[in-house]
Design an enzyme around this catalytic site. Sequence first.
Site, PDB file in Angstrom:
ATOM      1  N   ASP A 113      -6.879   5.366  -7.126  1.00 52.59           N
ATOM      2  CA  ASP A 113      -6.025   4.236  -6.718  1.00 52.59           C
ATOM      3  C   ASP A 113      -4.601   4.766  -6.553  1.00 52.59           C
ATOM      4  O   ASP A 113      -4.286   5.888  -6.970  1.00 52.59           O
ATOM      5  CB  ASP A 113      -6.066   3.122  -7.783  1.00 52.59           C
ATOM      6  CG  ASP A 113      -5.270   1.881  -7.380  1.00 52.59           C
ATOM      7  OD1 ASP A 113      -5.110   1.615  -6.178  1.00 52.59           O
ATOM      8  OD2 ASP A 113      -4.784   1.159  -8.279  1.00 52.59           O
ATOM      9  N   TYR A 159       0.956   1.537  -1.727  1.00 62.51           N
ATOM     10  CA  TYR A 159       0.280   1.695  -0.428  1.00 62.51           C
ATOM     11  C   TYR A 159       0.481   0.461   0.456  1.00 62.51           C
ATOM     12  O   TYR A 159       0.487   0.548   1.684  1.00 62.51           O
ATOM     13  CB  TYR A 159      -1.228   1.881  -0.636  1.00 62.51           C
ATOM     14  CG  TYR A 159      -1.660   3.257  -1.108  1.00 62.51           C
ATOM     15  CD1 TYR A 159      -0.741   4.282  -1.308  1.00 62.51           C
ATOM     16  CD2 TYR A 159      -3.003   3.524  -1.328  1.00 62.51           C
ATOM     17  CE1 TYR A 159      -1.155   5.531  -1.732  1.00 62.51           C
ATOM     18  CE2 TYR A 159      -3.432   4.775  -1.740  1.00 62.51           C
ATOM     19  CZ  TYR A 159      -2.503   5.784  -1.946  1.00 62.51           C
ATOM     20  OH  TYR A 159      -2.921   7.021  -2.357  1.00 62.51           O
ATOM     21  N   GLY A 160       0.595  -0.680  -0.180  1.00 60.29           N
ATOM     22  CA  GLY A 160       0.644  -1.934   0.576  1.00 60.29           C
ATOM     23  C   GLY A 160       1.836  -2.067   1.496  1.00 60.29           C
ATOM     24  O   GLY A 160       1.850  -2.904   2.400  1.00 60.29           O
ATOM     25  N   CYS A 207      -9.190   0.683  -4.732  1.00 63.41           N
ATOM     26  CA  CYS A 207      -7.972   0.148  -4.121  1.00 63.41           C
ATOM     27  C   CYS A 207      -8.376  -0.529  -2.820  1.00 63.41           C
ATOM     28  O   CYS A 207      -8.981   0.098  -1.949  1.00 63.41           O
ATOM     29  CB  CYS A 207      -7.011   1.305  -3.838  1.00 63.41           C
ATOM     30  SG  CYS A 207      -5.567   0.860  -2.868  1.00 63.41           S
ATOM     31  N   ASN A 208      -8.055  -1.807  -2.707  1.00 56.13           N
ATOM     32  CA  ASN A 208      -8.410  -2.545  -1.487  1.00 56.13           C
ATOM     33  C   ASN A 208      -7.646  -2.049  -0.270  1.00 56.13           C
ATOM     34  O   ASN A 208      -8.194  -1.991   0.829  1.00 56.13           O
ATOM     35  CB  ASN A 208      -8.095  -4.033  -1.660  1.00 56.13           C
ATOM     36  CG  ASN A 208      -9.022  -4.735  -2.617  1.00 56.13           C
ATOM     37  OD1 ASN A 208      -9.903  -5.472  -2.208  1.00 56.13           O
ATOM     38  ND2 ASN A 208      -8.834  -4.512  -3.903  1.00 56.13           N
ATOM     39  N   THR A 209      -6.381  -1.694  -0.470  1.00 54.75           N
ATOM     40  CA  THR A 209      -5.569  -1.257   0.666  1.00 54.75           C
ATOM     41  C   THR A 209      -6.161   0.018   1.254  1.00 54.75           C
ATOM     42  O   THR A 209      -6.413   0.113   2.464  1.00 54.75           O
ATOM     43  CB  THR A 209      -4.110  -1.011   0.219  1.00 54.75           C
ATOM     44  OG1 THR A 209      -3.654  -2.129  -0.542  1.00 54.75           O
ATOM     45  CG2 THR A 209      -3.197  -0.805   1.405  1.00 54.75           C
ATOM     46  N   CYS A 251      -6.576  -7.101  -4.468  1.00 59.49           N
ATOM     47  CA  CYS A 251      -5.857  -5.874  -4.817  1.00 59.49           C
ATOM     48  C   CYS A 251      -6.233  -5.607  -6.264  1.00 59.49           C
ATOM     49  O   CYS A 251      -6.148  -6.520  -7.100  1.00 59.49           O
ATOM     50  CB  CYS A 251      -4.343  -6.097  -4.685  1.00 59.49           C
ATOM     51  SG  CYS A 251      -3.347  -4.743  -5.391  1.00 59.49           S
ATOM     52  N   THR A 252      -6.658  -4.391  -6.540  1.00 52.27           N
ATOM     53  CA  THR A 252      -7.152  -4.127  -7.892  1.00 52.27           C
ATOM     54  C   THR A 252      -6.070  -4.318  -8.952  1.00 52.27           C
ATOM     55  O   THR A 252      -6.361  -4.655 -10.094  1.00 52.27           O
ATOM     56  CB  THR A 252      -7.758  -2.710  -7.977  1.00 52.27           C
ATOM     57  OG1 THR A 252      -6.824  -1.758  -7.438  1.00 52.27           O
ATOM     58  CG2 THR A 252      -9.061  -2.630  -7.204  1.00 52.27           C
ATOM     59  N   HIS A 253      -4.818  -4.114  -8.570  1.00 50.50           N
ATOM     60  CA  HIS A 253      -3.733  -4.346  -9.536  1.00 50.50           C
ATOM     61  C   HIS A 253      -3.719  -5.791 -10.036  1.00 50.50           C
ATOM     62  O   HIS A 253      -3.337  -6.048 -11.174  1.00 50.50           O
ATOM     63  CB  HIS A 253      -2.375  -4.065  -8.881  1.00 50.50           C
ATOM     64  CG  HIS A 253      -1.968  -2.628  -8.884  1.00 50.50           C
ATOM     65  ND1 HIS A 253      -2.502  -1.709  -8.020  1.00 50.50           N
ATOM     66  CD2 HIS A 253      -1.077  -1.950  -9.663  1.00 50.50           C
ATOM     67  CE1 HIS A 253      -1.949  -0.521  -8.253  1.00 50.50           C
ATOM     68  NE2 HIS A 253      -1.089  -0.647  -9.248  1.00 50.50           N
TER      69      HIS A 253
HETATM   70  N1  DGL Z   1      -4.266  -1.276  -5.981  1.00 49.98           N
HETATM   71  C1  DGL Z   1      -4.043  -1.320  -4.578  1.00 49.98           C
HETATM   72  C2  DGL Z   1      -5.002  -2.308  -3.887  1.00 49.98           C
HETATM   73  O1  DGL Z   1      -6.034  -2.629  -4.418  1.00 49.98           O
HETATM   74  C3  DGL Z   1      -2.699  -1.489  -3.973  1.00 49.98           C
HETATM   75  C4  DGL Z   1      -1.424  -1.303  -4.635  1.00 49.98           C
HETATM   76  C5  DGL Z   1      -0.422  -0.660  -3.702  1.00 49.98           C
HETATM   77  O2  DGL Z   1       0.255  -1.360  -2.924  1.00 49.98           O
HETATM   78  O3  DGL Z   1      -0.357   0.557  -3.773  1.00 49.98           O
HETATM   79  O4  DGL Z   1      -4.750  -2.724  -2.787  1.00 49.98           O
END
Ligand code: DGL
Length: 264
Positions: A12, A44-45, A76-78, A190-192
Amino acid sequence: MADASSPILLFDSGVGGLTVYDALREVLPDAPVIYAADLAGLPYGEKTEAQVAARVAGLLGRMSERFRPRLVCIACNTASTIALGMVRDVLEVPIVGTVPAIKPAAAMTRSGVIGLVGTGATIRQRYVDDLEAEFAQGKALHRIAAPGLVALAEDKLRSRALDLAAVEEARAGLAAMPRGGEMDTLVLACTHFSLLKEELGAAFGPDVALVDGAEGIARRIAHLLEGQAMTPGANRFVVTGPPGAAEGLGPCLAARGFSPPEPF
Ligand code: DGL
């Protein structure tokens, strides 16, 4: 057949994938795990598709060479919605992605109004359009970007003081959308954000179910690895970025059985 000590690599941009790790531990308590947090690339977003794809493919290629994982999970979804196909094309190990849990949310909603909270990059992906078209036909699916929640989750795991403005902003933004008041299901895309279930639950109230993909992903990994021998070892936590990027994470990593963060 993988070597018994070969790890599962969970990847992630930061600590969000620990929500997948927690679910994985429930179904595969003995699996050796290396968790990789690209803290140098976080968030990443807020990056372009090209930036995320290049970063994720490059890092996973190098990490796969170094760690020889039996399976890679992009937690990580992104990264998954942008780069899953590309990573699958270049790596030979099985790759499991993390994509918004629209299918279970569509099966759960009674009002037909679903919220989806993700990063700016995730919510604009074609991958999400396709999931919506396939599973949420006839429902209202409202998407909102909540980049502030990523930093909030990172702060929470470092036991820092939390500013909940981003939670309220997401709630108010979704409430203002058509039939927003009828929303009964919220996809945490988003996993966060799964690290903030308590805070999101308090803001959205008991009538809104929070849905993420963590358990489904853990089950999928367990299924793919069924029958494989696993030697439990100390779980490793590797990070990109300057020394100190993982500062403050010690207690939450130790509680999950990780050795102290190592630079990648
Ligand atoms: N954990 C990431 C997700 O699931 C994104 C967090 C980020 O913006 O880096 O999308």
